[in-house]
Design a protein around this motif. Structure first.
Motif, PDB file in Angstrom:
ATOM      1  N   LEU A  34      36.143  32.767  14.727  1.00 53.68           N
ATOM      2  CA  LEU A  34      34.876  32.151  15.100  1.00 53.68           C
ATOM      3  C   LEU A  34      34.966  31.613  16.513  1.00 53.68           C
ATOM      4  O   LEU A  34      35.968  31.028  16.877  1.00 53.68           O
ATOM      5  N   VAL A  37      32.800  25.857  18.749  1.00 51.19           N
ATOM      6  CA  VAL A  37      31.698  25.137  19.390  1.00 51.19           C
ATOM      7  C   VAL A  37      32.235  23.952  20.187  1.00 51.19           C
ATOM      8  O   VAL A  37      31.491  23.263  20.850  1.00 51.19           O
ATOM      9  N   LEU A  38      33.548  23.739  20.107  1.00 49.42           N
ATOM     10  CA  LEU A  38      34.115  22.551  20.743  1.00 49.42           C
ATOM     11  C   LEU A  38      34.593  22.803  22.173  1.00 49.42           C
ATOM     12  O   LEU A  38      35.026  21.885  22.849  1.00 49.42           O
ATOM     13  N   GLY A 138      37.553  21.533  14.052  1.00 48.22           N
ATOM     14  CA  GLY A 138      36.887  22.763  13.608  1.00 48.22           C
ATOM     15  C   GLY A 138      37.874  23.870  13.262  1.00 48.22           C
ATOM     16  O   GLY A 138      37.613  25.041  13.490  1.00 48.22           O
ATOM     17  N   VAL A 139      39.017  23.483  12.689  1.00 47.97           N
ATOM     18  CA  VAL A 139      40.059  24.462  12.362  1.00 47.97           C
ATOM     19  C   VAL A 139      39.673  25.217  11.092  1.00 47.97           C
ATOM     20  O   VAL A 139      39.176  24.626  10.145  1.00 47.97           O
TER      21      VAL A 139
END
Lengths: 189, 169
Positions: A34, A37-38, A138-139
């Motif tokens: 993915l 978004v970070l 967000g892992v």
């Protein structure tokens, strides 16, 4: 009417070509990786406790004023074992400090035992038994590695094991660039 | 006859299985561990509702409510913790989206990047209807025209017919 029929004749061909382009992009990309978004966002505020047998964990502030790698690993993670020798190499060459997040150990002793057995490439390690840090970053799976710049902003995320090839082609150049940015920032301030 | 027997047997089998295991017919069971459940049923309902809309990042076509993955479990606990701490459903979802992006939403949001996804099928349907109407209208016109051509007699034919008719009378 005739000419319209002739153009209609090409419609399926046009649709087919659009789909070829669509699938050429869609099917060659790994759906499991993915885009984070970070990227270009600050590291989430965290205070991580030390793993067992150690006295120092780390917090978000520790990542500031230096370019760092933040590596999410776990003793249960087979791909982490694959990348581990490369992390040891990185530590030996002293190019960039690596901060480890020991993610979801079944037993608190597992992480320290794993590091004792294979070697400890980390500057500091934070314990993350309940995925607090992992979710904040967000892992989605281990190993994942983030490049954090001197202002504590996440600049890049790599999913999967690191190796020399990836270091040479992407991670290394980004780290070098961020270092230069840091020196430049110091010069102006 | 044999097909009828097989069908009956299968019917009996399904009835028995679903009587013993009701989840056989119902949608997949959820993965929430009893120890995770919040004491307040209202909060628990909200937590379930939120979890059902969040995608599990490990097994990507399940919600975290359905998934047995450890990360899904930790996300469920996080959702409950935040709801207990007084967050609204939207706040909880926004937090998870801020970490993982729109991808974690099982129902994609309606915005500029997803407009094709939402409007595409409607446009395709309308386009299809227009094409269908045009097609039938044209076919109707062709049929009318050709039937007129077939039934109407040419000048030659009319003269021949008159001649034949005249002959018989």
């Amino acid at each position: 009417m005739k000419s319209m029929n002739r153009t209609l004749f090409y419609v399926p061909l046009a649709i087919f070509l659009v789909m070829v382009v669509y699938f050429a992009f869609g099917l060659t990309r790994d759906a499991r990786v993915l885009p984070s978004v970070l990227i270009n966002k600050p590291v989430p505020p965290l205070v991580l406790k030390p793993i067992e047998g150690s006295v120092r964990g780390f917090s978000t502030d520790d990542l500031k004023n230096q370019v760092t790698l933040v590596n999410v690993f776990g003793s249960w993670c087979i791909a982490c074992k694959v990348e581990h020798p490369f992390l040891m190499e990185l530590k030996k060459s002293n190019v960039v400090p690596i901060y480890g997040i020991d993610w979801r150990e079944v037993n608190r002793k597992d992480g320290p035992a794993w590091l004792k057995r294979f070697g400890d490439p980390y500057t500091r390690i934070g314990d993350d038994p309940k995925s607090k840090a992992a979710i904040a970053f967000g892992v989605t799976g281990a190993p994942e590695t983030f490049i954090v710049d001197h202002r504590g902003i996440i600049r890049y995320k790599h999913t999967g094991p690191l190796n020399y090839e990836i270091w040479r082609s992407t991670i290394g150049p980004i780290v070098d660039q961020l270092r230069r940015d840091q020196v430049k920032a110091k010069g102006t301030s | 006859m044999r097909a009828l027997v097989v069908a009956t047997m299968m019917g009996i089998f399904i009835t028995v299985v679903s009587a013993v295991h009701p989840e056989f017919l119902v949608s997949p069971s959820f993965a929430v561990n009893p120890s995770e459940v919040l004491k307040d049923p209202a909060l628990e309902t909200r937590a379930r509702d939120v979890s059902q809309n969040l995608r599990c990042l490990v097994c990507q076509n399940q919600s975290i409510d359905d998934s047995d993955a450890e990360l899904a479990r930790d996300l469920r606990l996080l959702v409950r913790e935040r709801i207990k701490a007084g967050d609204t459903n939207t706040q909880v979802i926004d937090y998870v989206v801020s970490r993982y992006g729109d991808f974690v939403l099982l129902k994609p949001p309606f915005k500029a990047g997803t407009i094709v996804l939402w409007v595409g099928p409607v446009l395709a349907f309308i386009g299809g209807m227009i094409a269908l109407v045009l097609y039938f209208r044209r076919r109707h016109q062709i049929t009318v025209a050709s039937s007129r051509r077939l039934t109407a007699l040419s000048e030659d034919e009319r003269k021949r017919l008159e001649k034949l008719m005249g002959d018989s009378s």
